[in-house]
Design a protein around this motif. Structure first.
Motif, PDB file in Angstrom:
ATOM      1  N   LEU A 140       0.838  -1.206   0.000  1.00 14.55           N
ATOM      2  CA  LEU A 140       0.000   0.000   0.000  1.00 14.55           C
ATOM      3  C   LEU A 140       0.876   1.260   0.000  1.00 14.55           C
ATOM      4  N   LEU A 141       1.916   1.258   0.797  1.00 13.81           N
ATOM      5  CA  LEU A 141       2.787   2.436   0.900  1.00 13.81           C
ATOM      6  C   LEU A 141       3.559   2.676  -0.401  1.00 13.81           C
ATOM      7  N   ARG A 142       4.134   1.632  -0.947  1.00 19.72           N
ATOM      8  CA  ARG A 142       5.045   1.818  -2.072  1.00 19.72           C
ATOM      9  C   ARG A 142       4.369   1.846  -3.434  1.00 19.72           C
ATOM     10  N   GLY A 143       3.176   1.221  -3.507  1.00 19.22           N
ATOM     11  CA  GLY A 143       2.535   1.111  -4.818  1.00 19.22           C
ATOM     12  C   GLY A 143       3.193   0.012  -5.634  1.00 19.22           C
ATOM     13  N   ILE A 144       2.616  -0.281  -6.779  1.00 12.66           N
ATOM     14  CA  ILE A 144       3.149  -1.385  -7.578  1.00 12.66           C
ATOM     15  C   ILE A 144       3.864  -0.909  -8.836  1.00 12.66           C
ATOM     16  N   ALA A 145       3.747   0.383  -9.151  1.00 15.59           N
ATOM     17  CA  ALA A 145       4.415   0.873 -10.364  1.00 15.59           C
ATOM     18  C   ALA A 145       5.923   0.970 -10.128  1.00 15.59           C
ATOM     19  N   LEU A 146       6.696   0.759 -11.189  1.00 21.35           N
ATOM     20  CA  LEU A 146       8.142   0.840 -11.067  1.00 21.35           C
ATOM     21  C   LEU A 146       8.551   2.311 -11.090  1.00 21.35           C
ATOM     22  N   GLU A 171      -6.376 -15.774 -12.277  1.00 24.14           N
ATOM     23  CA  GLU A 171      -5.269 -16.066 -13.171  1.00 24.14           C
ATOM     24  C   GLU A 171      -5.181 -14.986 -14.269  1.00 24.14           C
ATOM     25  N   MET A 172      -6.335 -14.509 -14.722  1.00 22.31           N
ATOM     26  CA  MET A 172      -6.355 -13.450 -15.721  1.00 22.31           C
ATOM     27  C   MET A 172      -5.758 -12.161 -15.139  1.00 22.31           C
ATOM     28  N   MET A 173      -6.044 -11.903 -13.872  1.00 17.18           N
ATOM     29  CA  MET A 173      -5.492 -10.700 -13.232  1.00 17.18           C
ATOM     30  C   MET A 173      -3.981 -10.836 -13.039  1.00 17.18           C
ATOM     31  N   ARG A 174      -3.553 -12.038 -12.643  1.00 20.23           N
ATOM     32  CA  ARG A 174      -2.103 -12.254 -12.504  1.00 20.23           C
ATOM     33  C   ARG A 174      -1.411 -12.051 -13.842  1.00 20.23           C
ATOM     34  N   ALA A 175      -2.068 -12.491 -14.908  1.00 21.23           N
ATOM     35  CA  ALA A 175      -1.477 -12.328 -16.244  1.00 21.23           C
ATOM     36  C   ALA A 175      -1.257 -10.848 -16.547  1.00 21.23           C
ATOM     37  N   ALA A 176      -2.227 -10.011 -16.167  1.00 15.25           N
ATOM     38  CA  ALA A 176      -2.081  -8.568 -16.398  1.00 15.25           C
ATOM     39  C   ALA A 176      -0.891  -8.025 -15.606  1.00 15.25           C
ATOM     40  N   GLY A 194       2.762  -6.578 -17.040  1.00 14.35           N
ATOM     41  CA  GLY A 194       3.260  -5.264 -16.625  1.00 14.35           C
ATOM     42  C   GLY A 194       4.684  -5.331 -16.086  1.00 14.35           C
ATOM     43  N   ILE A 195       5.000  -6.419 -15.376  1.00 14.76           N
ATOM     44  CA  ILE A 195       6.369  -6.599 -14.859  1.00 14.76           C
ATOM     45  C   ILE A 195       7.335  -6.831 -16.020  1.00 14.76           C
ATOM     46  N   GLU A 196       6.953  -7.728 -16.928  1.00 20.66           N
ATOM     47  CA  GLU A 196       7.806  -8.042 -18.083  1.00 20.66           C
ATOM     48  C   GLU A 196       8.144  -6.798 -18.888  1.00 20.66           C
ATOM     49  N   ARG A 197       7.161  -5.929 -19.011  1.00 21.93           N
ATOM     50  CA  ARG A 197       7.377  -4.744 -19.828  1.00 21.93           C
ATOM     51  C   ARG A 197       7.991  -3.608 -19.034  1.00 21.93           C
ATOM     52  N   GLY A 198       8.415  -3.891 -17.818  1.00 18.43           N
ATOM     53  CA  GLY A 198       9.135  -2.883 -17.045  1.00 18.43           C
ATOM     54  C   GLY A 198       8.261  -1.767 -16.503  1.00 18.43           C
ATOM     55  N   GLU A 199       6.935  -1.992 -16.480  1.00 20.02           N
ATOM     56  CA  GLU A 199       6.064  -0.944 -15.939  1.00 20.02           C
ATOM     57  C   GLU A 199       5.769  -1.150 -14.461  1.00 20.02           C
ATOM     58  N   LEU A 200       5.810  -2.404 -14.027  1.00 23.41           N
ATOM     59  CA  LEU A 200       5.518  -2.698 -12.621  1.00 23.41           C
ATOM     60  C   LEU A 200       6.768  -3.246 -11.933  1.00 23.41           C
TER      61      LEU A 200
END
Lengths: 194, 194
Positions: free
Chosen positions: A188-194, B135-140, B144-150
Protein backbone atom coordinates in the motif's frame (compact mmCIF):
# COMPACT_ATOMS: atom_id res chain seq x y z
CA UNK A 1 -36.65 -6.19 35.67
CA UNK A 2 -37.49 -8.19 38.81
CA UNK A 3 -35.08 -10.92 39.95
CA UNK A 4 -31.46 -10.13 40.87
CA UNK A 5 -32.27 -6.43 41.42
CA UNK A 6 -32.28 -6.85 45.17
CA UNK A 7 -30.26 -10.02 45.74
CA UNK A 8 -27.32 -9.28 43.43
CA UNK A 9 -23.96 -9.68 45.17
CA UNK A 10 -21.40 -6.84 44.95
CA UNK A 11 -19.63 -6.58 41.57
CA UNK A 12 -21.27 -7.83 38.43
CA UNK A 13 -19.77 -11.21 37.69
CA UNK A 14 -23.17 -12.86 37.25
CA UNK A 15 -24.59 -10.29 34.87
CA UNK A 16 -21.33 -10.25 32.95
CA UNK A 17 -21.50 -14.00 32.55
CA UNK A 18 -25.08 -13.70 31.35
CA UNK A 19 -24.11 -10.97 28.92
CA UNK A 20 -21.34 -13.08 27.48
CA UNK A 21 -23.69 -16.07 27.13
CA UNK A 22 -26.24 -13.87 25.34
CA UNK A 23 -23.66 -12.40 22.96
CA UNK A 24 -22.22 -15.84 22.19
CA UNK A 25 -25.66 -17.31 21.56
CA UNK A 26 -26.54 -14.43 19.24
CA UNK A 27 -23.34 -14.86 17.23
CA UNK A 28 -23.82 -18.62 17.01
CA UNK A 29 -27.36 -18.22 15.73
CA UNK A 30 -26.27 -15.55 13.25
CA UNK A 31 -23.53 -17.81 11.92
CA UNK A 32 -26.00 -20.61 11.36
CA UNK A 33 -27.61 -21.11 8.06
CA UNK A 34 -30.72 -19.03 8.51
CA UNK A 35 -28.66 -15.99 9.51
CA UNK A 36 -30.54 -12.94 10.70
CA UNK A 37 -33.88 -14.74 10.31
CA UNK A 38 -32.70 -17.38 12.78
CA UNK A 39 -32.06 -14.87 15.56
CA UNK A 40 -34.97 -14.14 17.89
CA UNK A 41 -34.96 -13.02 21.51
CA UNK A 42 -36.66 -16.34 22.30
CA UNK A 43 -34.02 -18.45 20.55
CA UNK A 44 -31.16 -16.47 22.09
CA UNK A 45 -32.66 -16.78 25.59
CA UNK A 46 -33.02 -20.53 25.21
CA UNK A 47 -29.52 -21.04 23.91
CA UNK A 48 -27.92 -18.72 26.46
CA UNK A 49 -29.89 -20.26 29.32
CA UNK A 50 -31.26 -16.91 30.51
CA UNK A 51 -34.71 -15.39 30.76
CA UNK A 52 -35.94 -13.09 28.00
CA UNK A 53 -36.15 -10.32 30.62
CA UNK A 54 -32.40 -10.54 31.12
CA UNK A 55 -31.91 -9.82 27.40
CA UNK A 56 -34.49 -7.00 27.26
CA UNK A 57 -32.84 -5.37 30.28
CA UNK A 58 -29.80 -4.68 28.12
CA UNK A 59 -31.05 -4.68 24.50
CA UNK A 60 -34.48 -3.30 23.59
CA UNK A 61 -34.98 -5.47 20.50
CA UNK A 62 -33.49 -8.03 18.17
CA UNK A 63 -31.75 -5.43 15.97
CA UNK A 64 -29.99 -3.82 18.92
CA UNK A 65 -28.95 -7.25 20.19
CA UNK A 66 -27.46 -8.30 16.85
CA UNK A 67 -25.56 -5.03 16.36
CA UNK A 68 -24.38 -5.08 19.97
CA UNK A 69 -23.16 -8.67 19.72
CA UNK A 70 -21.29 -7.92 16.50
CA UNK A 71 -19.73 -4.80 18.02
CA UNK A 72 -18.49 -6.86 20.97
CA UNK A 73 -17.04 -9.54 18.71
CA UNK A 74 -14.98 -7.14 16.59
CA UNK A 75 -11.35 -6.70 17.61
CA UNK A 76 -10.99 -2.96 18.27
CA UNK A 77 -8.93 -0.79 15.94
CA UNK A 78 -6.42 1.06 18.12
CA UNK A 79 -5.96 4.83 17.74
CA UNK A 80 -2.78 5.90 15.91
CA UNK A 81 0.13 6.59 18.24
CA UNK A 82 2.17 8.22 15.53
CA UNK A 83 5.60 6.63 15.84
CA UNK A 84 5.39 6.43 12.04
CA UNK A 85 2.66 6.09 9.43
CA UNK A 86 3.92 2.59 8.71
CA UNK A 87 3.67 1.58 12.38
CA UNK A 88 0.17 3.04 12.72
CA UNK A 89 -1.02 1.29 9.56
CA UNK A 90 0.55 -1.94 10.76
CA UNK A 91 -1.48 -1.73 13.97
CA UNK A 92 -4.61 -1.26 11.88
CA UNK A 93 -3.65 -4.16 9.60
CA UNK A 94 -2.99 -6.43 12.57
CA UNK A 95 -6.38 -5.57 14.04
CA UNK A 96 -7.98 -6.43 10.69
CA UNK A 97 -6.13 -9.75 10.60
CA UNK A 98 -7.25 -10.52 14.16
CA UNK A 99 -10.84 -9.70 13.17
CA UNK A 100 -10.84 -12.47 10.58
CA UNK A 101 -10.08 -15.09 13.17
CA UNK A 102 -13.02 -14.44 15.48
CA UNK A 103 -16.62 -15.55 15.04
CA UNK A 104 -17.32 -12.25 13.41
CA UNK A 105 -16.32 -13.19 9.87
CA UNK A 106 -19.09 -15.64 9.18
CA UNK A 107 -21.67 -13.46 10.94
CA UNK A 108 -20.60 -10.56 8.78
CA UNK A 109 -21.33 -12.53 5.63
CA UNK A 110 -24.71 -13.54 7.04
CA UNK A 111 -25.45 -9.90 7.61
CA UNK A 112 -24.24 -8.75 4.19
CA UNK A 113 -26.17 -11.57 2.56
CA UNK A 114 -29.40 -10.26 4.07
CA UNK A 115 -28.59 -6.55 4.05
CA UNK A 116 -31.28 -5.85 1.47
CA UNK A 117 -33.87 -7.57 3.61
CA UNK A 118 -32.88 -5.73 6.80
CA UNK A 119 -31.74 -2.30 5.64
CA UNK A 120 -32.18 -0.69 9.07
CA UNK A 121 -30.21 -3.39 10.80
CA UNK A 122 -27.44 -2.98 8.28
CA UNK A 123 -27.48 0.82 8.52
CA UNK A 124 -27.19 0.55 12.28
CA UNK A 125 -24.36 -1.96 12.01
CA UNK A 126 -22.59 0.40 9.70
CA UNK A 127 -23.07 3.35 12.00
CA UNK A 128 -22.22 1.61 15.28
CA UNK A 129 -19.58 -0.91 14.20
CA UNK A 130 -18.06 -0.10 10.84
CA UNK A 131 -17.87 3.70 10.94
CA UNK A 132 -16.03 4.11 14.27
CA UNK A 133 -13.42 1.64 13.03
CA UNK A 134 -13.05 3.43 9.71
CA UNK A 135 -12.75 6.75 11.50
CA UNK A 136 -9.81 5.35 13.47
CA UNK A 137 -8.18 4.26 10.23
CA UNK A 138 -8.77 7.66 8.64
CA UNK A 139 -7.12 9.22 11.69
CA UNK A 140 -4.01 7.11 11.08
CA UNK A 141 -3.90 8.22 7.43
CA UNK A 142 -4.50 11.90 8.24
CA UNK A 143 -1.75 11.84 10.85
CA UNK A 144 0.59 10.34 8.26
CA UNK A 145 -0.30 13.13 5.81
CA UNK A 146 0.19 15.83 8.44
CA UNK A 147 3.61 14.50 9.28
CA UNK A 148 4.64 14.49 5.63
CA UNK A 149 4.91 10.72 5.39
CA UNK A 150 1.90 10.13 3.14
CA UNK A 151 0.81 11.87 -0.06
CA UNK A 152 -1.26 14.95 0.72
CA UNK A 153 -3.58 14.12 -2.21
CA UNK A 154 -4.20 10.61 -0.92
CA UNK A 155 -7.60 9.12 -1.83
CA UNK A 156 -8.85 8.24 1.67
CA UNK A 157 -11.90 6.21 0.59
CA UNK A 158 -9.99 4.11 -1.89
CA UNK A 159 -7.08 3.61 0.49
CA UNK A 160 -9.43 2.36 3.22
CA UNK A 161 -11.22 0.10 0.75
CA UNK A 162 -7.94 -1.45 -0.39
CA UNK A 163 -6.62 -1.85 3.14
CA UNK A 164 -9.79 -3.35 4.60
CA UNK A 165 -10.59 -5.28 1.43
CA UNK A 166 -7.19 -6.97 1.41
CA UNK A 167 -8.17 -8.72 4.63
CA UNK A 168 -11.57 -9.80 3.38
CA UNK A 169 -10.33 -11.36 0.26
CA UNK A 170 -8.21 -14.48 0.32
CA UNK A 171 -11.42 -16.38 0.99
CA UNK A 172 -12.40 -15.89 4.58
CA UNK A 173 -11.76 -19.50 5.48
CA UNK A 174 -8.04 -19.48 5.08
CA UNK A 175 -5.56 -18.53 7.76
CA UNK A 176 -3.41 -15.61 6.68
CA UNK A 177 0.39 -15.97 6.67
CA UNK A 178 1.87 -14.24 9.74
CA UNK A 179 3.64 -11.60 7.63
CA UNK A 180 0.47 -10.71 5.72
CA UNK A 181 -0.28 -7.44 7.57
CA UNK A 182 3.24 -6.20 6.83
CA UNK A 183 3.05 -7.20 3.17
CA UNK A 184 -0.24 -5.35 2.75
CA UNK A 185 1.01 -2.18 4.41
CA UNK A 186 4.22 -2.17 2.39
CA UNK A 187 2.42 -2.77 -0.90
CA UNK A 188 0.00 0.00 0.00
CA UNK A 189 2.79 2.44 0.90
CA UNK A 190 5.04 1.82 -2.07
CA UNK A 191 2.54 1.11 -4.82
CA UNK A 192 3.15 -1.39 -7.58
CA UNK A 193 4.42 0.87 -10.36
CA UNK A 194 8.14 0.84 -11.07
CA UNK B 1 -33.28 -37.41 -21.32
CA UNK B 2 -36.49 -38.10 -23.32
CA UNK B 3 -38.49 -35.13 -24.63
CA UNK B 4 -37.02 -32.59 -27.04
CA UNK B 5 -34.27 -35.05 -28.09
CA UNK B 6 -36.12 -35.93 -31.29
CA UNK B 7 -38.46 -32.99 -31.79
CA UNK B 8 -36.02 -30.14 -31.12
CA UNK B 9 -36.09 -27.54 -33.93
CA UNK B 10 -32.80 -26.46 -35.52
CA UNK B 11 -30.69 -24.12 -33.33
CA UNK B 12 -31.11 -24.18 -29.57
CA UNK B 13 -33.31 -21.24 -28.63
CA UNK B 14 -35.62 -23.34 -26.47
CA UNK B 15 -32.90 -25.07 -24.48
CA UNK B 16 -31.09 -21.75 -24.09
CA UNK B 17 -34.22 -20.17 -22.70
CA UNK B 18 -34.60 -23.09 -20.31
CA UNK B 19 -30.98 -22.79 -19.25
CA UNK B 20 -31.38 -19.10 -18.54
CA UNK B 21 -34.55 -19.74 -16.52
CA UNK B 22 -32.73 -22.42 -14.51
CA UNK B 23 -29.71 -20.21 -13.82
CA UNK B 24 -31.93 -17.27 -12.82
CA UNK B 25 -34.03 -19.44 -10.52
CA UNK B 26 -30.89 -20.83 -8.87
CA UNK B 27 -29.46 -17.35 -8.26
CA UNK B 28 -32.77 -16.07 -6.90
CA UNK B 29 -33.02 -18.97 -4.46
CA UNK B 30 -29.38 -18.53 -3.45
CA UNK B 31 -29.95 -14.84 -2.76
CA UNK B 32 -32.92 -15.60 -0.54
CA UNK B 33 -32.50 -15.92 3.12
CA UNK B 34 -31.87 -19.63 3.42
CA UNK B 35 -29.02 -19.42 0.89
CA UNK B 36 -27.44 -22.68 -0.17
CA UNK B 37 -29.88 -24.66 1.96
CA UNK B 38 -32.79 -23.16 0.03
CA UNK B 39 -31.53 -24.43 -3.31
CA UNK B 40 -32.73 -27.87 -4.41
CA UNK B 41 -33.20 -29.32 -7.89
CA UNK B 42 -36.90 -29.55 -7.03
CA UNK B 43 -37.21 -25.88 -5.99
CA UNK B 44 -35.22 -24.67 -9.01
CA UNK B 45 -37.34 -26.76 -11.40
CA UNK B 46 -40.56 -25.34 -9.94
CA UNK B 47 -39.38 -21.76 -10.08
CA UNK B 48 -37.89 -22.07 -13.56
CA UNK B 49 -40.97 -23.85 -14.88
CA UNK B 50 -38.99 -26.79 -16.24
CA UNK B 51 -38.86 -30.49 -15.47
CA UNK B 52 -36.14 -31.83 -13.17
CA UNK B 53 -34.88 -33.89 -16.11
CA UNK B 54 -34.09 -30.69 -17.98
CA UNK B 55 -31.84 -29.62 -15.11
CA UNK B 56 -30.17 -33.00 -14.69
CA UNK B 57 -29.44 -33.10 -18.42
CA UNK B 58 -27.04 -30.22 -17.92
CA UNK B 59 -25.98 -30.33 -14.23
CA UNK B 60 -25.50 -33.65 -12.45
CA UNK B 61 -26.30 -32.32 -8.96
CA UNK B 62 -27.11 -29.31 -6.84
CA UNK B 63 -23.46 -28.36 -6.28
CA UNK B 64 -22.69 -28.32 -10.00
CA UNK B 65 -25.82 -26.28 -10.62
CA UNK B 66 -24.94 -23.64 -8.02
CA UNK B 67 -21.34 -23.28 -9.19
CA UNK B 68 -22.46 -23.21 -12.83
CA UNK B 69 -25.07 -20.54 -12.15
CA UNK B 70 -22.55 -18.39 -10.27
CA UNK B 71 -19.99 -18.80 -13.05
CA UNK B 72 -22.56 -17.62 -15.60
CA UNK B 73 -23.52 -14.62 -13.48
CA UNK B 74 -19.97 -13.31 -13.07
CA UNK B 75 -18.87 -10.66 -15.56
CA UNK B 76 -15.81 -12.13 -17.27
CA UNK B 77 -12.36 -10.66 -16.61
CA UNK B 78 -10.86 -9.86 -20.02
CA UNK B 79 -7.32 -11.02 -20.86
CA UNK B 80 -4.69 -8.26 -20.81
CA UNK B 81 -4.12 -6.67 -24.19
CA UNK B 82 -0.99 -4.92 -23.10
CA UNK B 83 -1.42 -1.34 -24.30
CA UNK B 84 -0.14 -0.43 -20.83
CA UNK B 85 -0.24 -1.93 -17.35
CA UNK B 86 -2.59 0.85 -16.33
CA UNK B 87 -5.00 0.10 -19.18
CA UNK B 88 -4.96 -3.63 -18.45
CA UNK B 89 -5.58 -3.08 -14.75
CA UNK B 90 -8.35 -0.63 -15.58
CA UNK B 91 -10.10 -3.32 -17.62
CA UNK B 92 -9.81 -5.67 -14.66
CA UNK B 93 -11.10 -3.00 -12.28
CA UNK B 94 -14.06 -2.22 -14.55
CA UNK B 95 -14.95 -5.91 -14.71
CA UNK B 96 -14.83 -6.02 -10.90
CA UNK B 97 -17.08 -2.96 -10.68
CA UNK B 98 -19.54 -4.54 -13.15
CA UNK B 99 -19.54 -7.74 -11.08
CA UNK B 100 -20.87 -5.85 -8.08
CA UNK B 101 -23.96 -4.76 -9.94
CA UNK B 102 -25.21 -8.20 -10.97
CA UNK B 103 -27.12 -10.69 -8.83
CA UNK B 104 -23.82 -12.31 -8.00
CA UNK B 105 -22.91 -10.12 -5.05
CA UNK B 106 -25.60 -11.25 -2.69
CA UNK B 107 -25.23 -14.87 -3.76
CA UNK B 108 -21.53 -14.64 -3.07
CA UNK B 109 -22.19 -13.59 0.52
CA UNK B 110 -24.69 -16.43 0.89
CA UNK B 111 -22.01 -18.79 -0.27
CA UNK B 112 -19.28 -17.33 1.95
CA UNK B 113 -21.66 -17.37 4.88
CA UNK B 114 -22.13 -21.11 4.50
CA UNK B 115 -18.66 -22.00 3.22
CA UNK B 116 -17.87 -23.94 6.37
CA UNK B 117 -21.00 -26.00 5.97
CA UNK B 118 -20.41 -26.76 2.30
CA UNK B 119 -16.63 -26.98 1.97
CA UNK B 120 -16.74 -28.98 -1.28
CA UNK B 121 -19.14 -26.56 -2.89
CA UNK B 122 -16.93 -23.68 -1.89
CA UNK B 123 -13.76 -25.43 -3.10
CA UNK B 124 -15.41 -26.06 -6.45
CA UNK B 125 -16.59 -22.45 -6.67
CA UNK B 126 -13.07 -21.33 -5.98
CA UNK B 127 -11.60 -23.65 -8.59
CA UNK B 128 -14.14 -23.02 -11.35
CA UNK B 129 -15.07 -19.38 -10.80
CA UNK B 130 -12.55 -17.52 -8.65
CA UNK B 131 -9.26 -19.04 -9.83
CA UNK B 132 -9.68 -18.50 -13.60
CA UNK B 133 -10.50 -14.85 -12.91
CA UNK B 134 -7.51 -14.42 -10.63
CA UNK B 135 -5.27 -16.07 -13.17
CA UNK B 136 -6.35 -13.45 -15.72
CA UNK B 137 -5.49 -10.70 -13.23
CA UNK B 138 -2.10 -12.25 -12.50
CA UNK B 139 -1.48 -12.33 -16.24
CA UNK B 140 -2.08 -8.57 -16.40
CA UNK B 141 0.36 -8.00 -13.53
CA UNK B 142 3.01 -10.32 -14.98
CA UNK B 143 2.78 -8.62 -18.36
CA UNK B 144 3.26 -5.26 -16.63
CA UNK B 145 6.37 -6.60 -14.86
CA UNK B 146 7.81 -8.04 -18.08
CA UNK B 147 7.38 -4.74 -19.83
CA UNK B 148 9.13 -2.88 -17.05
CA UNK B 149 6.06 -0.94 -15.94
CA UNK B 150 5.52 -2.70 -12.62
CA UNK B 151 7.96 -3.55 -9.84
CA UNK B 152 9.66 -6.88 -10.49
CA UNK B 153 9.40 -7.75 -6.77
CA UNK B 154 5.65 -7.09 -6.73
CA UNK B 155 3.69 -9.13 -4.17
CA UNK B 156 1.14 -10.76 -6.51
CA UNK B 157 -1.12 -12.23 -3.80
CA UNK B 158 -1.35 -9.01 -1.83
CA UNK B 159 -1.84 -6.90 -4.96
CA UNK B 160 -4.72 -9.12 -6.08
CA UNK B 161 -6.25 -9.04 -2.60
CA UNK B 162 -6.10 -5.21 -2.51
CA UNK B 163 -7.45 -4.84 -6.03
CA UNK B 164 -10.32 -7.33 -5.64
CA UNK B 165 -10.95 -6.32 -2.04
CA UNK B 166 -11.35 -2.66 -2.93
CA UNK B 167 -14.45 -3.60 -4.91
CA UNK B 168 -15.92 -5.77 -2.18
CA UNK B 169 -15.65 -3.18 0.50
CA UNK B 170 -17.71 -0.01 0.39
CA UNK B 171 -20.61 -2.15 1.61
CA UNK B 172 -21.98 -4.17 -1.27
CA UNK B 173 -25.24 -2.24 -1.35
CA UNK B 174 -23.87 1.05 -2.52
CA UNK B 175 -23.35 2.07 -6.11
CA UNK B 176 -19.73 2.94 -6.79
CA UNK B 177 -18.84 6.37 -8.20
CA UNK B 178 -18.13 6.08 -11.95
CA UNK B 179 -14.45 7.03 -11.51
CA UNK B 180 -13.91 4.42 -8.79
CA UNK B 181 -12.07 1.87 -10.98
CA UNK B 182 -9.62 4.56 -12.07
CA UNK B 183 -9.07 5.79 -8.54
CA UNK B 184 -8.33 2.27 -7.32
CA UNK B 185 -5.88 1.54 -10.12
CA UNK B 186 -4.05 4.84 -9.64
CA UNK B 187 -3.80 4.40 -5.86
CA UNK B 188 -2.53 0.88 -6.43
CA UNK B 189 0.06 1.97 -8.96
CA UNK B 190 1.42 4.97 -7.10
CA UNK B 191 1.14 3.86 -3.51
CA UNK B 192 0.28 6.19 -0.68
CA UNK B 193 3.74 7.05 0.65
CA UNK B 194 5.14 10.44 -0.24
Amino acid sequence: MTDSMTTRPPGRPRSERAEKAIVDATLELLAEETGVAGVSIEAVATRAGVGKTTIYRRWPNKEALIVGALATAKAPVPPPVGASAREDLLMVARALAAGRRGPHGRCFHSLLGSAEKYPELFARYRQDVIEPRREMMRAALRLGIERGELRPDLDLDVTLAMLIGAFGMPASQEALPPDYPERVVDALLRGIAL
